[in-house]
Design an enzyme around this catalytic site. Structure first.
Site, PDB file in Angstrom:
ATOM      1  N   ASP A  36       0.852  -1.195   0.000  1.00 51.93           N
ATOM      2  CA  ASP A  36       0.000   0.000   0.000  1.00 51.93           C
ATOM      3  C   ASP A  36       0.883   1.239   0.000  1.00 51.93           C
ATOM      4  OD1 ASP A  36      -3.242   0.493   1.146  1.00 51.93           O
ATOM      5  OD2 ASP A  36      -1.848   2.168   1.005  1.00 51.93           O
ATOM      6  N   THR A 137     -15.762  -2.624  -9.537  1.00 54.98           N
ATOM      7  CA  THR A 137     -16.972  -1.960  -9.047  1.00 54.98           C
ATOM      8  C   THR A 137     -18.131  -2.116 -10.026  1.00 54.98           C
ATOM      9  OG1 THR A 137     -17.891   0.245  -8.603  1.00 54.98           O
ATOM     10  CG2 THR A 137     -16.016   0.167 -10.075  1.00 54.98           C
ATOM     11  N   ASP A 138     -19.344  -1.955  -9.504  1.00 53.35           N
ATOM     12  CA  ASP A 138     -20.532  -1.966 -10.379  1.00 53.35           C
ATOM     13  C   ASP A 138     -20.630  -0.674 -11.212  1.00 53.35           C
ATOM     14  OD1 ASP A 138     -21.242  -0.176  -8.360  1.00 53.35           O
ATOM     15  OD2 ASP A 138     -23.140  -1.161  -7.860  1.00 53.35           O
ATOM     16  N   GLU A 139     -19.854   0.366 -10.827  1.00 47.73           N
ATOM     17  CA  GLU A 139     -19.980   1.659 -11.532  1.00 47.73           C
ATOM     18  C   GLU A 139     -19.525   1.568 -12.983  1.00 47.73           C
ATOM     19  OE1 GLU A 139     -18.903   5.221  -9.567  1.00 47.73           O
ATOM     20  OE2 GLU A 139     -19.492   4.490  -7.606  1.00 47.73           O
ATOM     21  N   TYR A 163     -13.568   8.251 -12.354  1.00 42.88           N
ATOM     22  CA  TYR A 163     -13.277   7.076 -11.516  1.00 42.88           C
ATOM     23  C   TYR A 163     -13.738   5.794 -12.205  1.00 42.88           C
ATOM     24  CZ  TYR A 163     -14.304   3.434  -8.095  1.00 42.88           C
ATOM     25  OH  TYR A 163     -14.408   2.213  -7.460  1.00 42.88           O
ATOM     26  N   LYS A 167     -11.614   2.554 -13.689  1.00 42.51           N
ATOM     27  CA  LYS A 167     -11.816   1.169 -13.235  1.00 42.51           C
ATOM     28  C   LYS A 167     -12.180   0.275 -14.420  1.00 42.51           C
ATOM     29  CE  LYS A 167     -11.762  -0.396  -9.608  1.00 42.51           C
ATOM     30  NZ  LYS A 167     -10.665  -0.989  -8.795  1.00 42.51           N
ATOM     31  N   ASN A 262     -30.607   7.556  -1.369  1.00 44.37           N
ATOM     32  CA  ASN A 262     -29.698   8.185  -0.393  1.00 44.37           C
ATOM     33  C   ASN A 262     -30.470   8.757   0.785  1.00 44.37           C
ATOM     34  OD1 ASN A 262     -27.545   7.521  -2.005  1.00 44.37           O
ATOM     35  ND2 ASN A 262     -27.557   9.490  -3.101  1.00 44.37           N
TER      36      ASN A 262
HETATM   37  P1  NAD Z   1      -9.957   3.163  -0.295  1.00 41.02           P
HETATM   38  O1  NAD Z   1      -9.822   4.452  -1.028  1.00 41.02           O
HETATM   39  O2  NAD Z   1     -10.530   3.143   1.061  1.00 41.02           O
HETATM   40  O3  NAD Z   1      -8.527   2.458  -0.197  1.00 41.02           O
HETATM   41  C1  NAD Z   1      -7.626   2.410  -1.264  1.00 41.02           C
HETATM   42  C2  NAD Z   1      -6.254   1.970  -0.732  1.00 41.02           C
HETATM   43  O4  NAD Z   1      -5.373   1.891  -1.864  1.00 41.02           O
HETATM   44  C3  NAD Z   1      -5.653   2.948   0.256  1.00 41.02           C
HETATM   45  O5  NAD Z   1      -5.109   2.253   1.357  1.00 41.02           O
HETATM   46  C4  NAD Z   1      -4.553   3.628  -0.537  1.00 41.02           C
HETATM   47  O6  NAD Z   1      -3.444   4.054   0.252  1.00 41.02           O
HETATM   48  C5  NAD Z   1      -4.146   2.530  -1.514  1.00 41.02           C
HETATM   49  N1  NAD Z   1      -3.544   3.058  -2.738  1.00 41.02           N
HETATM   50  C6  NAD Z   1      -4.004   4.076  -3.516  1.00 41.02           C
HETATM   51  N2  NAD Z   1      -3.169   4.300  -4.545  1.00 41.02           N
HETATM   52  C7  NAD Z   1      -2.162   3.388  -4.423  1.00 41.02           C
HETATM   53  C8  NAD Z   1      -1.009   3.103  -5.194  1.00 41.02           C
HETATM   54  N3  NAD Z   1      -0.694   3.797  -6.274  1.00 41.02           N
HETATM   55  N4  NAD Z   1      -0.224   2.078  -4.793  1.00 41.02           N
HETATM   56  C9  NAD Z   1      -0.501   1.359  -3.681  1.00 41.02           C
HETATM   57  N5  NAD Z   1      -1.571   1.605  -2.917  1.00 41.02           N
HETATM   58  C10 NAD Z   1      -2.397   2.602  -3.276  1.00 41.02           C
HETATM   59  O7  NAD Z   1     -10.755   2.224  -1.285  1.00 41.02           O
HETATM   60  P2  NAD Z   1     -11.855   1.094  -0.956  1.00 41.02           P
HETATM   61  O8  NAD Z   1     -13.167   1.728  -0.806  1.00 41.02           O
HETATM   62  O9  NAD Z   1     -11.324   0.214   0.108  1.00 41.02           O
HETATM   63  O10 NAD Z   1     -11.857   0.310  -2.343  1.00 41.02           O
HETATM   64  C11 NAD Z   1     -10.941  -0.767  -2.580  1.00 41.02           C
HETATM   65  C12 NAD Z   1     -11.175  -1.323  -3.968  1.00 41.02           C
HETATM   66  O11 NAD Z   1     -12.510  -1.806  -4.067  1.00 41.02           O
HETATM   67  C13 NAD Z   1     -11.021  -0.287  -5.081  1.00 41.02           C
HETATM   68  O12 NAD Z   1     -10.378  -0.918  -6.169  1.00 41.02           O
HETATM   69  C14 NAD Z   1     -12.440   0.101  -5.428  1.00 41.02           C
HETATM   70  O13 NAD Z   1     -12.538   0.494  -6.773  1.00 41.02           O
HETATM   71  C15 NAD Z   1     -13.166  -1.201  -5.175  1.00 41.02           C
HETATM   72  N6  NAD Z   1     -14.599  -1.072  -4.795  1.00 41.02           N
HETATM   73  C16 NAD Z   1     -14.968  -0.238  -3.758  1.00 41.02           C
HETATM   74  C17 NAD Z   1     -16.304  -0.190  -3.378  1.00 41.02           C
HETATM   75  C18 NAD Z   1     -16.766   0.678  -2.229  1.00 41.02           C
HETATM   76  O14 NAD Z   1     -17.977   0.789  -2.009  1.00 41.02           O
HETATM   77  N7  NAD Z   1     -15.871   1.304  -1.462  1.00 41.02           N
HETATM   78  C19 NAD Z   1     -17.253  -0.972  -4.049  1.00 41.02           C
HETATM   79  C20 NAD Z   1     -16.842  -1.789  -5.093  1.00 41.02           C
HETATM   80  C21 NAD Z   1     -15.499  -1.842  -5.441  1.00 41.02           C
HETATM   81  O1  DAU Z   2     -20.898   1.366  -6.399  1.00 41.08           O
HETATM   82  C1  DAU Z   2     -19.622   1.094  -5.923  1.00 41.08           C
HETATM   83  C2  DAU Z   2     -18.911   2.392  -5.622  1.00 41.08           C
HETATM   84  O2  DAU Z   2     -19.495   2.921  -4.444  1.00 41.08           O
HETATM   85  C3  DAU Z   2     -17.398   2.234  -5.451  1.00 41.08           C
HETATM   86  O3  DAU Z   2     -16.840   1.798  -6.671  1.00 41.08           O
HETATM   87  C4  DAU Z   2     -16.757   3.561  -5.026  1.00 41.08           C
HETATM   88  O4  DAU Z   2     -15.378   3.366  -4.786  1.00 41.08           O
HETATM   89  C5  DAU Z   2     -17.448   4.032  -3.773  1.00 41.08           C
HETATM   90  O5  DAU Z   2     -16.921   5.281  -3.371  1.00 41.08           O
HETATM   91  C6  DAU Z   2     -18.957   4.140  -3.977  1.00 41.08           C
HETATM   92  O6  DAU Z   2     -19.262   5.211  -4.918  1.00 41.08           O
HETATM   93  P1  DAU Z   2     -20.500   6.214  -4.693  1.00 41.08           P
HETATM   94  O7  DAU Z   2     -20.232   7.438  -5.446  1.00 41.08           O
HETATM   95  O8  DAU Z   2     -21.794   5.507  -4.910  1.00 41.08           O
HETATM   96  O9  DAU Z   2     -20.343   6.425  -3.099  1.00 41.08           O
HETATM   97  P2  DAU Z   2     -20.466   7.733  -2.179  1.00 41.08           P
HETATM   98  O10 DAU Z   2     -20.462   7.263  -0.769  1.00 41.08           O
HETATM   99  O11 DAU Z   2     -19.507   8.787  -2.576  1.00 41.08           O
HETATM  100  O12 DAU Z   2     -21.920   8.262  -2.517  1.00 41.08           O
HETATM  101  C7  DAU Z   2     -23.054   7.431  -2.320  1.00 41.08           C
HETATM  102  C8  DAU Z   2     -24.269   8.221  -2.787  1.00 41.08           C
HETATM  103  O13 DAU Z   2     -24.480   9.316  -1.876  1.00 41.08           O
HETATM  104  C9  DAU Z   2     -24.099   8.851  -4.154  1.00 41.08           C
HETATM  105  O14 DAU Z   2     -25.354   8.826  -4.836  1.00 41.08           O
HETATM  106  C10 DAU Z   2     -23.693  10.292  -3.865  1.00 41.08           C
HETATM  107  C11 DAU Z   2     -24.404  10.572  -2.556  1.00 41.08           C
HETATM  108  N1  DAU Z   2     -23.731  11.530  -1.638  1.00 41.08           N
HETATM  109  C12 DAU Z   2     -22.416  11.324  -1.342  1.00 41.08           C
HETATM  110  C13 DAU Z   2     -21.747  12.187  -0.504  1.00 41.08           C
HETATM  111  C14 DAU Z   2     -20.285  11.980  -0.192  1.00 41.08           C
HETATM  112  C15 DAU Z   2     -24.439  12.578  -1.077  1.00 41.08           C
HETATM  113  O15 DAU Z   2     -25.655  12.734  -1.345  1.00 41.08           O
HETATM  114  N2  DAU Z   2     -23.791  13.434  -0.241  1.00 41.08           N
HETATM  115  C16 DAU Z   2     -22.457  13.304   0.065  1.00 41.08           C
HETATM  116  O16 DAU Z   2     -21.904  14.150   0.816  1.00 41.08           O
END
Ligand code: NAD
Ligand code: DAU
Length: 356
Positions: A36, A137-139, A163, A167, A262
């Site tokens: 990381d 991700t589903d995005e 983003y 991905k 939301n």
């Molecule tokens: P996060 O942002 O919390 O964590 C990302 C981690 O990657 C951090 O620890 C960061 O330091 C590390 N990182 C970033 N750039 C790096 C680099 N160049 N080299 C090495 N390490 C690096 O992310 P998350 O929410 O835990 O998501 C993890 C994975 O899951 C991502 O690939 C994201 O696309 C995917 N994902 C997230 C969600 C969600 O809801 N959070 C849903 C579906 C998929």
């Molecule tokens: O669907 C999977 C994705 O979910 C992952 O790939 C991403 O890494 C993860 O960040 C997440 O993306 P979203 O954009 O859906 O998550 P976020 O929590 O940023 O926002 C969730 C929803 O809430 C979205 O419709 C935007 C809204 N939102 C978000 C924030 C931060 C608000 O209304 N207010 C806010 O302040």
């Protein structure tokens, strides 16, 4: 000791994955080399429970650094790579996409190249057993209307933000390395996660932190955008199943069967907080504030996770209600972790994003 590599294991999902790995795999768990870069989103405090555990090795390494990756592969000879490392916040990708292209595309490419070079040195047995699991991700599938069917594994890619486009590019590279070089890859496309160690820039932890801090709870647009929420521990369990038994070259959708607007999510959080940490007067709902919408805001995500259930028997264990209650309790019990990540860089981000 056999090892797996986990990239991004100091982040939200990667950190949960590492902790759950040792909690669920028993005494004979493979060791983890946790790779990381420690960006603003990476936090070693998440890994405190493993501080003196010799099965966990942390390496502060950028996945774009090929030499460093080659050294780690040569030293630890992993049997698998589970690739979480990414820039993950949609709003940040709108303000500044460059880091997303660098880490999510160039970084995944560099990691694939290092893994391929290492994989080519293995004997036939180890080559066949090796796995590269890409966490996506589903995005990448874009946005659904209210009546569209959920995303399946065959839904066409249509990413809408920098983003999700980055991905999607990384998913295509992973797919191509299987098709062209025969690398044993697996890809998971998951919906929105929530749970412990979630960085408070994302909706659920942001709302909990702001509610407790007496600040506005910002809802973008009309609050009717829909996300399909999954408890992070269920995502980690799905990844372990796919890693152990997934079919090479396949993709698996992972979701919670929990479509919520939301506004529904924020109302539920306020109600839980009203119950678990009541205010002196009034409800946390009074702090809800509608703010400017996210540019290009995807309307609805929803995952059809039947393939994973049918082929590998995975189903989420938590409902939205049980998972969210656990999550709120975790944040109430771990204010020190939250305060720590909400320092310096976090404050700059909040003033930039919510200035208006
Ligand atoms: P996060 O942002 O919390 O964590 C990302 C981690 O990657 C951090 O620890 C960061 O330091 C590390 N990182 C970033 N750039 C790096 C680099 N160049 N080299 C090495 N390490 C690096 O992310 P998350 O929410 O835990 O998501 C993890 C994975 O899951 C991502 O690939 C994201 O696309 C995917 N994902 C997230 C969600 C969600 O809801 N959070 C849903 C579906 C998929
Ligand atoms: O669907 C999977 C994705 O979910 C992952 O790939 C991403 O890494 C993860 O960040 C997440 O993306 P979203 O954009 O859906 O998550 P976020 O929590 O940023 O926002 C969730 C929803 O809430 C979205 O419709 C935007 C809204 N939102 C978000 C924030 C931060 C608000 O209304 N207010 C806010 O302040």
């Amino acid at each position: 000791m056999a090892h797996i590599f986990v990239t991004g294991g100091a982040g939200f999902i990667g950190g949960n994955f590492v902790l759950d790995w040792f909690a669920t795999q028993g005494a004979h768990a493979d060791g983890i080399v946790n790779i990381d870069k420690l960006t603003y989103a990476g936090n070693l405090k998440t890994l405190t429970p493993l501080e003196s555990d010799p099965r966990h090795v942390f390496s502060r390494t950028d996945i774009c650094d090929r030499d460093a990756l080659d050294t780690l592969f040569a030293q630890y000879k992993p049997r698998a790579v589970v690739h979480f490392a990414a820039e993950s916040h949609v709003d940040r990708s709108i303000h500044g996409p460059a880091e997303f292209i660098q880490t999510n595309i160039v970084g995944t490419f560099t990691l694939l190249e290092a893994a391929r070079a290492y994989w080519n040195t293995l004997d036939d047995g180890d080559k066949a057993a090796f796995r590269f699991l890409h966490v996506s991700t589903d995005e990448v599938f874009g946005s659904l209307s209210e009546t569209d069917p959920q995303f399946s594994e065959t839904t066409a890619y249509a990413p809408n933000s920098p983003y999700s486009a980055s991905k999607a590019a990384s998913d295509h590279l992973v797919r191509a390395y299987h098709h062209t070089y025969g690398m044993p890859v697996l890809t998971t496309n998951c919906s929105n996660n929530y749970g412990p160690y979630h960085f408070p820039e994302k909706l659920i932890p942001l709302v909990i932190a702001n509610a407790l801090g007496g600040k506005p709870l910002p809802i973008y647009g009309d609050g009717k955008n829909v996300r399909d929420w999954l408890y992070v521990g269920d995502h980690c369990a799905a990844i372990r199943e796919v890693l152990a038994r997934g079919c090479l070259g396949e993709t698996y959708n992972v979701g919670g069967w929990n479509e919520k607007t939301n506004l529904e999510v924020v109302h539920t959080l306020c109600d839980l907080l009203d119950d678990m940490r009541p205010k002196a007067t009034g409800s946390y709902r009074d702090q809800i504030t509608f703010v400017k919408d996210r540019p290009g805001h995807d309307r609805r995500y929803a995952i059809d996770a039947r393939k994973l259930e049918r082929e590998l028997g995975w189903k989420p264990a938590e409902t939205f209600e049980t998972g969210l209650r656990k999550t709120v309790q975790w944040y109430l019990d771990n204010q020190a972790w939250v305060q720590d990540v909400m320092s310096g860089e976090y404050r700059n981000w909040v003033s930039k994003q919510y200035a208006a």
